[in-house]
Design a protein around this motif. Structure first.
Motif, PDB file in Angstrom:
ATOM      1  N   ALA A  60       0.766  -1.165   0.163  1.00 48.40           N
ATOM      2  CA  ALA A  60       0.187   0.045  -0.059  1.00 48.40           C
ATOM      3  C   ALA A  60       0.797   1.258  -0.050  1.00 48.40           C
ATOM      4  CB  ALA A  60      -0.904   0.014   1.244  1.00 48.40           C
ATOM      5  N   LEU A  61       2.020   1.165   0.798  1.00 52.59           N
ATOM      6  CA  LEU A  61       2.797   2.320   0.741  1.00 52.59           C
ATOM      7  C   LEU A  61       3.419   2.580  -0.472  1.00 52.59           C
ATOM      8  CD1 LEU A  61       3.379   4.605   2.937  1.00 52.59           C
ATOM      9  CD2 LEU A  61       5.330   3.099   3.498  1.00 52.59           C
ATOM     10  N   LEU A  62       3.995   1.416  -1.163  1.00 56.94           N
ATOM     11  CA  LEU A  62       4.661   1.742  -2.351  1.00 56.94           C
ATOM     12  C   LEU A  62       3.680   2.188  -3.539  1.00 56.94           C
ATOM     13  CD1 LEU A  62       7.059  -1.406  -2.497  1.00 56.94           C
ATOM     14  CD2 LEU A  62       7.612   0.941  -1.685  1.00 56.94           C
ATOM     15  N   GLU A  63       2.626   1.883  -3.406  1.00 56.16           N
ATOM     16  CA  GLU A  63       1.458   2.307  -4.507  1.00 56.16           C
ATOM     17  C   GLU A  63       1.149   3.632  -4.232  1.00 56.16           C
ATOM     18  OE1 GLU A  63      -1.947  -0.334  -3.573  1.00 56.16           O
ATOM     19  OE2 GLU A  63      -1.370  -1.880  -4.849  1.00 56.16           O
ATOM     20  N   SER A  64       1.394   4.134  -3.061  1.00 53.72           N
ATOM     21  CA  SER A  64       1.334   5.586  -2.762  1.00 53.72           C
ATOM     22  C   SER A  64       2.606   6.510  -3.356  1.00 53.72           C
ATOM     23  CB  SER A  64       0.750   6.014  -1.592  1.00 53.72           C
ATOM     24  OG  SER A  64       2.193   5.873  -0.753  1.00 53.72           O
ATOM     25  N   PHE A  65       3.303   5.980  -3.806  1.00 51.05           N
ATOM     26  CA  PHE A  65       4.988   6.584  -4.242  1.00 51.05           C
ATOM     27  C   PHE A  65       4.913   8.048  -4.731  1.00 51.05           C
ATOM     28  CE2 PHE A  65       8.964   6.381  -6.421  1.00 51.05           C
ATOM     29  CZ  PHE A  65       9.718   7.008  -5.562  1.00 51.05           C
ATOM     30  N   PRO A  66       3.930   8.019  -5.815  1.00 50.96           N
ATOM     31  CA  PRO A  66       3.801   9.305  -6.557  1.00 50.96           C
ATOM     32  C   PRO A  66       3.378  10.369  -5.707  1.00 50.96           C
ATOM     33  CG  PRO A  66       3.128   7.568  -7.978  1.00 50.96           C
ATOM     34  CD  PRO A  66       3.411   6.912  -6.654  1.00 50.96           C
ATOM     35  N   HIS A  67       2.546  10.071  -4.767  1.00 53.50           N
ATOM     36  CA  HIS A  67       1.953  10.783  -3.675  1.00 53.50           C
ATOM     37  C   HIS A  67       2.557  11.076  -2.390  1.00 53.50           C
ATOM     38  CE1 HIS A  67      -1.807  11.121  -6.239  1.00 53.50           C
ATOM     39  NE2 HIS A  67      -1.346  10.117  -6.563  1.00 53.50           N
ATOM     40  N   ASN A  68       3.939  10.527  -2.329  1.00 54.09           N
ATOM     41  CA  ASN A  68       4.651  10.542  -1.060  1.00 54.09           C
ATOM     42  C   ASN A  68       5.502  11.710  -0.955  1.00 54.09           C
ATOM     43  OD1 ASN A  68       6.507   9.435   1.112  1.00 54.09           O
ATOM     44  ND2 ASN A  68       4.942   8.122   1.123  1.00 54.09           N
ATOM     45  N   HIS A  69       5.585  12.133   0.307  1.00 53.23           N
ATOM     46  CA  HIS A  69       6.355  13.313   0.798  1.00 53.23           C
ATOM     47  C   HIS A  69       7.052  12.871   1.989  1.00 53.23           C
ATOM     48  CE1 HIS A  69       6.938  17.060   3.287  1.00 53.23           C
ATOM     49  NE2 HIS A  69       7.472  17.365   2.208  1.00 53.23           N
ATOM     50  N   THR A  70       8.180  12.921   2.027  1.00 55.90           N
ATOM     51  CA  THR A  70       9.062  12.639   3.251  1.00 55.90           C
ATOM     52  C   THR A  70      10.148  13.571   3.949  1.00 55.90           C
ATOM     53  OG1 THR A  70       9.414  10.094   2.565  1.00 55.90           O
ATOM     54  CG2 THR A  70      11.058  11.044   4.280  1.00 55.90           C
TER      55      THR A  70
END
Length: 541
Positions: A365-375
């Motif tokens: 689930a986290l990898l699927e959100s990769f384009p929307h991820n901000h760290t």
């Protein structure tokens, strides 16, 4: 990009003196004026200045010579080719992952270009605690100015990408000041792949600036050669010995390995980085009358928080780090609770997948959100408190280096506060969910929920995800031999013809990305070394 001129390949065609690996075997013996161990920030600055003064210089680099023609923006290429231990170097207890370059240009070839002068508060601490009276803002200013001019270090005027602007917007909504980061780039394409090697030669690393300048003046470069030890006698270095290694750093096969190359120089400069430099001295049984060698090694331990936003962030695209806030440094006494600098790192698939916690469906689930991820990351300022003494470089049975860095309660208190600060900023910026990077955390949907969860997390090594890309100390400067391995002029206190010119000389961490601190400080030390060796005055710019 295949049409972009490659200055390294052009230099090799012009007849640069480069040996090692595929470029040919090194001779059994070399005699020169100055031998420099390493080719990173400190080594590159030193090499250019020494060569400019007419000295015969030999640089010895463990890693391979790679250039823009080899940089294909692929993690699978970059990590094994350009990083120590394939970007998987760890502390002794495996609790901290350390990113360091291992190639010609060192970490300057793969860093994210963030450039800060040494903070005034850090310099004042060094003056007060380590007897470094000449390390003031005013004394170092001209050397920083020269480095900034030589390496085109300027404020980044292009609007930040969404990844960085989320830090700016979230901080602003909480009344926290954020500012732009200066970068050492020229004609940057804004690709975002700085950590994989710059394919356009825009990043003004040692690979495309000082090392070519030194080679054009007749310096010699040995690649894929590991310095094993110095030979010592009567308070001096009499020779150094190095052996060939494979491009990935593994020992060369015995059947094809030549005997060690012996290099005899009038002066030696150790600039292998703040783990490898102490290790060379330890393997050499260098004098250490006060037990200072390899200790007080600092990391700016980094903790991170990962947020998911409705809009695409695409944190792999655009200049990697252009916004920061020092709010959580400026609001803490330098020798009080651990302060931290906040920045927004770039994200690429392999480094992201290997850093975030979880497995199975939660990781999917986290990898699927990769384009929307901000760290966000927090660089914690270590080395200024009695409970923050850093780590110790040791030797394994095979002579390789390992860092023992205890994550004390003091450090982990800073980690908890940093996680809280980052989570709050991300929710203020509009995050749908935020995941503090901790093995026992999970994504939280509100600031209140996340705050309560983070306050309850056990802040323990291996549970809390900690990384570092800034290794400092281990050969620290001191106003007297009881406070440092090296003198204020960079010369080893007990070895008259050995200087140390890298981040290992810092007596604490910097409290900011350290590359410009190395450039400016080593510029000063190297100019002094040239004056002592030749009587000449040289300048970097």
């Amino acid at each position: 990009m295949s049409q972009i001129e490659d200055p390294i390949r052009e230099g090799l065609k012009r007849g640069w003196k480069v040996l090692g690996g595929a470029l040919g075997p090194t001779p059994e013996k070399i005699v020169c004026d100055v031998a420099i161990v390493g080719s990173g920030a400190g080594a590159g600055i030193t090499a250019e200045l020494l060569a400019k003064a007419g000295l015969q210089v030999v640089m010895i680099e463990e890693g391979p010579l790679k250039s823009s023609s080899d940089f294909r923006q692929k993690e699978s290429d970059a990590y094994p080719q350009l990083y120590q231990e394939s970007a998987a170097r760890k502390t002794e207890d495996k609790a901290i992952n350390i990113l360091q370059g291992r190639c010609v240009g060192g970490s300057t070839t793969v860093n994210w270009t963030s450039s800060f002068r040494t903070p005034a508060s850090t310099l004042q601490f060094w003056q007060d605690r380590f007897g470094l009276a000449d390390y003031s803002v005013e004394a170092l200013a001209p050397y920083f100015s020269q480095a900034e001019q030589r390496l085109n270090i300027l404020p980044w005027l292009t609007p930040p990408n969404e990844n960085n602007d989320l830090l700016r917007r979230g901080a602003a909504r909480l009344g926290i000041n954020a500012a732009a980061i200066s970068r050492n780039v020229k004609g940057c394409w804004n690709l975002g792949s700085c950590g994989l090697g710059c394919p356009t030669n825009a990043k003004q690393s040692m690979l495309v600036t000082t090392i070519p300048a030194a080679l054009d003046r007749g310096a010699q470069l040995l690649t894929e050669m590991r310095v094993e030890r110095f030979e010592l006698a009567n308070g001096k270095v009499t020779a150094l010995y190095c052996r060939p290694v494979m491009p990935n750093g593994a020992p060369a096969p015995v059947a094809s390995a030549q005997v060690a190359t012996k290099i005899i120089a009038k002066h030696y400069v150790l600039a292998g980085g703040a783990i490898n430099s102490p290790a060379v001295l330890l393997r050499s049984n260098a004098p250490d009358p006060h037990g200072l060698l390899g200790v007080r090694t600092f990391l700016h331990p980094v903790v991170m928080s990962s947020g998911v936003f409705a809009q695409k962030v695409e944190a792999w695209s655009g200049a990697p780090q252009t916004i920061y806030t020092d709010h959580f440094l400026d609001t803490q006494a330098i020798d009080g609770p651990m302060g931290y600098k906040l920045e927004a790192p770039p994200l690429h698939p392999i480094i992201f997948a290997s850093t975030v916690p979880g497995f199975g469906q939660s990781q999917q689930a986290l990898l699927e959100s990769f384009p929307h991820n901000h760290t966000l990351l927090a660089l914690m300022r270590d080395g200024f408190h009695d409970q923050s003494r850093g780590g110790k470089v040791k030797l394994r049975g095979d002579g390789s280096a390992v860092l023992d860095y205890p994550l004390t309660d003091y450090v982990m208190d800073g980690a908890r506060r940093a996680l809280l600060s980052m989570v709050e900023i991300q929710f203020a910026a509009g995050a749908r969910q935020v995941l503090p990077l901790h093995e026992m955390a999970h994504p939280y949907a509100s600031w209140g929920e996340a705050r309560d969860a983070v306050n309850a997390l056990p802040m323990k090594p291996l549970l809390t995800k900690v990384v570092s890309a800034h290794v400092m100390g281990g050969c620290g400067l001191g106003g007297d031999e009881k406070r440092g391995v090296t003198r204020p002029d960079g010369v080893h206190w007990q070895l008259d013809n050995l200087s140390v010119h890298d981040g290992s000389i810092f007596p604490t961490s910097i409290g900011a990305n350290p590359q410009l601190s190395i450039y400016g400080t080593v510029n000063r030390l190297a100019q002094g070394l040239v004056k002592r060796l030749t009587g000449r005055d040289v300048a970097l710019a």
